[in-house]
Design a protein around this motif. Structure first.
Motif: not given
Length: 166
Positions: A9, A11, A67, A70, A90, A92
């Motif tokens: 991920a 972020l 989050i 996402f 991913y 997010g």
């Protein structure tokens, strides 16, 4: 041939991305950067998003409710030392910037314009570069790592579209 499935991920908080700097890993004995993530557990094999949320909480302290937006953006496939690696990537946004320290590596908020200068794997660099060039793309893309005639790594992107095969 073994298959290893992973979830990663990235972020964002405004123009910064939470990145992890690792001094070394089980596979590499040098410093490198990556997103937040790890291997899927057996019970998560059909639920990579669940695995990604678990890894995020373990490595950063962020929980699912902190989050937003996402989404799965990429599925990456490569043959690495005779092992097929499949990675679900991913992206997010976090509601705040407060993370907890991780045993996996050091966490840093990095300006998105500096991401490509970090020492990352070729696969992650290809993915970040594509995302930064196409941040509003809604499709999920599959990236397959190959080599060109000079044996330099390259990536081929394909968009996943819903099909009717019967």
């Amino acid at each position: 041939m073994e298959v290893r499935q992973m979830a990663t991920a990235f972020l964002f908080n405004q123009d910064d991305v939470l990145m992890m700097k690792k001094a070394r890993s089980k596979l590499f004995n040098f410093e490198f950067w990556g997103g937040i993530g790890g291997h899927l557990e057996f019970e998560e094999l059909n639920f990579p998003m669940k695995a990604s949320y678990r890894e995020i909480e373990e490595e950063t302290g962020f929980i699912k409710s902190e989050i937003e937006n996402f989404r799965l953006k990429y599925i990456l496939i490569e043959n690495n030392s005779g092992e097929i690696r499949q990675q679900y990537v991913y992206f997010g946004e976090t509601k705040h910037r407060n993370y907890i320290a991780s045993d996996e590596g050091e966490l840093f908020w990095i300006d998105k314009n500096e991401l490509l200068s970090l020492h990352t794997s070729k696969l992650i660099k290809f993915t970040i570069e594509h995302y930064l060039d196409n941040p509003n793309q809604d499709d999920i893309l599959v990236g397959t790592v190959t080599v060109n005639n000079e044996l330099n790594p390259q990536i081929q992107w394909a968009t996943i579209k819903e099909t009717m095969t019967f």
